[in-house]
Design an enzyme around this catalytic site. Structure first.
Site, PDB file in Angstrom:
ATOM      1  N   LYS A 188      75.939 -27.782  42.527  1.00  0.00           N
ATOM      2  CA  LYS A 188      76.861 -26.649  42.354  1.00  0.00           C
ATOM      3  C   LYS A 188      77.781 -26.498  43.571  1.00  0.00           C
ATOM      4  O   LYS A 188      78.984 -26.249  43.424  1.00  0.00           O
ATOM      5  CB  LYS A 188      76.078 -25.353  42.100  1.00  0.00           C
ATOM      6  CG  LYS A 188      77.016 -24.245  41.679  1.00  0.00           C
ATOM      7  CD  LYS A 188      76.370 -23.054  41.045  1.00  0.00           C
ATOM      8  CE  LYS A 188      77.472 -22.149  40.494  1.00  0.00           C
ATOM      9  NZ  LYS A 188      77.074 -20.767  40.421  1.00  0.00           N
ATOM     10  N   ASN A 192      81.880 -26.551  43.623  1.00  0.00           N
ATOM     11  CA  ASN A 192      82.653 -25.501  44.301  1.00  0.00           C
ATOM     12  C   ASN A 192      83.486 -26.088  45.447  1.00  0.00           C
ATOM     13  O   ASN A 192      84.601 -25.640  45.717  1.00  0.00           O
ATOM     14  CB  ASN A 192      81.729 -24.420  44.882  1.00  0.00           C
ATOM     15  CG  ASN A 192      81.093 -23.570  43.791  1.00  0.00           C
ATOM     16  OD1 ASN A 192      81.613 -23.465  42.695  1.00  0.00           O
ATOM     17  ND2 ASN A 192      79.960 -22.962  44.094  1.00  0.00           N
TER      18      ASN A 192
HETATM   19  P1  NAD Z   1      81.437 -10.069  45.050  1.00  0.00           P
HETATM   20  O1  NAD Z   1      82.562 -10.403  45.961  1.00  0.00           O
HETATM   21  O2  NAD Z   1      81.747  -9.518  43.698  1.00  0.00           O
HETATM   22  O3  NAD Z   1      80.495  -9.014  45.756  1.00  0.00           O
HETATM   23  C1  NAD Z   1      79.873  -9.328  46.977  1.00  0.00           C
HETATM   24  C2  NAD Z   1      80.021  -8.122  47.908  1.00  0.00           C
HETATM   25  O4  NAD Z   1      81.385  -7.927  48.237  1.00  0.00           O
HETATM   26  C3  NAD Z   1      79.534  -6.801  47.304  1.00  0.00           C
HETATM   27  O5  NAD Z   1      78.893  -6.105  48.355  1.00  0.00           O
HETATM   28  C4  NAD Z   1      80.803  -6.106  46.882  1.00  0.00           C
HETATM   29  O6  NAD Z   1      80.693  -4.713  46.887  1.00  0.00           O
HETATM   30  C5  NAD Z   1      81.783  -6.578  47.938  1.00  0.00           C
HETATM   31  N1  NAD Z   1      83.150  -6.595  47.416  1.00  0.00           N
HETATM   32  C6  NAD Z   1      83.557  -7.066  46.218  1.00  0.00           C
HETATM   33  N2  NAD Z   1      84.893  -6.917  46.080  1.00  0.00           N
HETATM   34  C7  NAD Z   1      85.326  -6.337  47.227  1.00  0.00           C
HETATM   35  C8  NAD Z   1      86.606  -5.930  47.696  1.00  0.00           C
HETATM   36  N3  NAD Z   1      87.714  -6.090  46.979  1.00  0.00           N
HETATM   37  N4  NAD Z   1      86.668  -5.365  48.938  1.00  0.00           N
HETATM   38  C9  NAD Z   1      85.555  -5.205  49.693  1.00  0.00           C
HETATM   39  N5  NAD Z   1      84.325  -5.574  49.294  1.00  0.00           N
HETATM   40  C10 NAD Z   1      84.205  -6.138  48.081  1.00  0.00           C
HETATM   41  O7  NAD Z   1      80.526 -11.365  44.992  1.00  0.00           O
HETATM   42  P2  NAD Z   1      79.808 -12.020  43.718  1.00  0.00           P
HETATM   43  O8  NAD Z   1      80.820 -12.663  42.877  1.00  0.00           O
HETATM   44  O9  NAD Z   1      78.874 -11.034  43.177  1.00  0.00           O
HETATM   45  O10 NAD Z   1      79.013 -13.202  44.433  1.00  0.00           O
HETATM   46  C11 NAD Z   1      77.780 -13.022  45.102  1.00  0.00           C
HETATM   47  C12 NAD Z   1      77.185 -14.406  45.332  1.00  0.00           C
HETATM   48  O11 NAD Z   1      76.961 -15.016  44.052  1.00  0.00           O
HETATM   49  C13 NAD Z   1      78.117 -15.368  46.083  1.00  0.00           C
HETATM   50  O12 NAD Z   1      77.369 -16.256  46.864  1.00  0.00           O
HETATM   51  C14 NAD Z   1      78.806 -16.127  44.952  1.00  0.00           C
HETATM   52  O13 NAD Z   1      79.288 -17.398  45.359  1.00  0.00           O
HETATM   53  C15 NAD Z   1      77.643 -16.258  43.979  1.00  0.00           C
HETATM   54  N6  NAD Z   1      78.012 -16.484  42.583  1.00  0.00           N
HETATM   55  C16 NAD Z   1      79.033 -15.780  42.017  1.00  0.00           C
HETATM   56  C17 NAD Z   1      79.325 -15.989  40.667  1.00  0.00           C
HETATM   57  C18 NAD Z   1      80.410 -15.207  39.983  1.00  0.00           C
HETATM   58  O14 NAD Z   1      80.765 -15.545  38.839  1.00  0.00           O
HETATM   59  N7  NAD Z   1      80.923 -14.140  40.560  1.00  0.00           N
HETATM   60  C19 NAD Z   1      78.582 -16.928  39.937  1.00  0.00           C
HETATM   61  C20 NAD Z   1      77.538 -17.600  40.559  1.00  0.00           C
HETATM   62  C21 NAD Z   1      77.255 -17.363  41.876  1.00  0.00           C
END
Ligand code: NAD
Length: 313
Positions: A188, A192
């Site tokens: 993965k 990425n």
């Molecule tokens: P995310 O960016 O949605 O959230 C992570 C953190 O960032 C949270 O604490 C959130 O509140 C904060 N955040 C989100 N948007 C923000 C903004 N605009 N300003 C300030 N803070 C903000 O991250 P995610 O997509 O949930 O990913 C978490 C983990 O999972 C990462 O390692 C990612 O690579 C992995 N992942 C993500 C996905 C996906 O589809 N999103 C899929 C598989 C794995």
């Protein structure tokens, strides 16, 4: 199960929501104040494949870790890589003798950070094919289907891995036990390391990337560097399969029109990326194993340049 989810972004909300709706005791901890305030005021809103749902889940900032302390059986880690160390440091009191921690984040090497805070035998890792996105504070879009592969970091954790699989299964998260999670993590991260990084650098979506004349060649070079480092750790990456998977996912019939998360983080939201745990991890491993990784080195540097240029935080 008593479960604390670190990160109430897209993915933390998906896992928190599913597990909460399945009857587990769930709290979420999140460092984005506007998000915490919105969830507290209005509940966690989700567009779940077109159905709007709202769930009331207790949510706390990392500074309120004492209030979130419920002697959790399990802590699920789903922040972005640059946030990891900060949130672990802030919620240190939550890690008890018997608290297990599963990291479902993308990227290679998060266990090295986790080991500073959690007993190594209490650490589990996972790779998830679920996706999620944030519409705004307190509001997430949960589209499509997925699954999650899980394995313990050390043999002592196997019993816990099976308990987590049971809880995730009851919540509809489609878990499976992996005998070779290291392979899935590398695979993965490699995908990425090609798609996320190049779309962010070229300022394009996935199908536009695939149509560019040098993409296939660059992809093969990046994949070969991941494979060379993986081989040093006993993981034989099937390079042909990975290169094919990259091209297939870029087709318009698949998710070719999608702008990957690194693009969204960096270009749309000016946020720091997870590059140090993707291509950056391969650069570091290359130096350690004496394996040349010129493409990963350059891509890591270019992404950091771009982060600095656009003032990413
Ligand atoms: P995310 O960016 O949605 O959230 C992570 C953190 O960032 C949270 O604490 C959130 O509140 C904060 N955040 C989100 N948007 C923000 C903004 N605009 N300003 C300030 N803070 C903000 O991250 P995610 O997509 O949930 O990913 C978490 C983990 O999972 C990462 O390692 C990612 O690579 C992995 N992942 C993500 C996905 C996906 O589809 N999103 C899929 C598989 C794995």
């Amino acid at each position: 199960m008593k479960i604390a989810v670190l990160g109430a972004g897209g993915m933390g909300s998906r896992f928190g929501l599913y597990l909460h709706r399945a009857g587990n005791e769930v709290v979420m901890i999140d460092g984005w104040k506007a998000n915490v305030d919105a969830i507290r005021a209005n509940g966690l809103k989700a567009d779940l494949n077109g159905t709007e749902i709202v769930d009331r889940i207790p949510v706390f900032t990392p500074e309120e870790a004492d209030k979130a302390d419920m002697n959790a059986d399990l802590i699920i880690v789903l922040v972005k890589a640059p946030q990891l160390e900060g949130i672990l440091e802030a919620v240190k009191p939550l890690f008890k003798e018997d608290t297990h921690v599963i990291c479902l984040m993308n990227g290679i090497g998060h266990e090295d950070v986790l080991k500073k805070y959690v007993k190594p035998e209490n650490i589990l890792l996972g790779v998830t094919m679920w996706t999620a996105g944030m519409k705004g504070p307190g509001s997430v879009e949960l589209l499509g289907d997925g699954y999650v592969e899980i394995q313990e970091l050390y043999p002592e954790g196997k019993e816990e891995a099976l308990k987590i699989i049971d809880a995730f299964d009851k919540a509809g998260l489609r878990p499976k036990y992996s005998e070779n999670l290291h392979y899935s993590i590398y695979r993965k991260a490699c995908i990425n390391g090609v798609i996320n990084t190049l779309c962010a650098l070229m300022d394009c979506n996935m199908m536009e990337l695939a149509a560019m004349p040098y993409t296939a060649d660059i992809s093969r070079k990046i994949v070969s560097e991941f494979a060379a480092c993986a081989a040093k750790e006993g993981v034989t990456l099937d390079q042909e399969e990975v290169n094919k998977a990259i091209l297939v996912s870029c087709e318009p019939e698949h998710i070719g029109k999608h702008y990957p998360s690194m693009y969204q983080d960096l270009i749309n939201n000016h946020r720091k990326t997870e590059i140090d745990y993707i291509n950056g991890a391969i650069s570091r491993k290359g130096k350690r194993y004496d394996v040349p990784t010129p493409y990963c080195d350059l891509i890591t540097e270019l992404i950091h340049n771009k982060e600095q240029f656009i003032g990413a935080k």
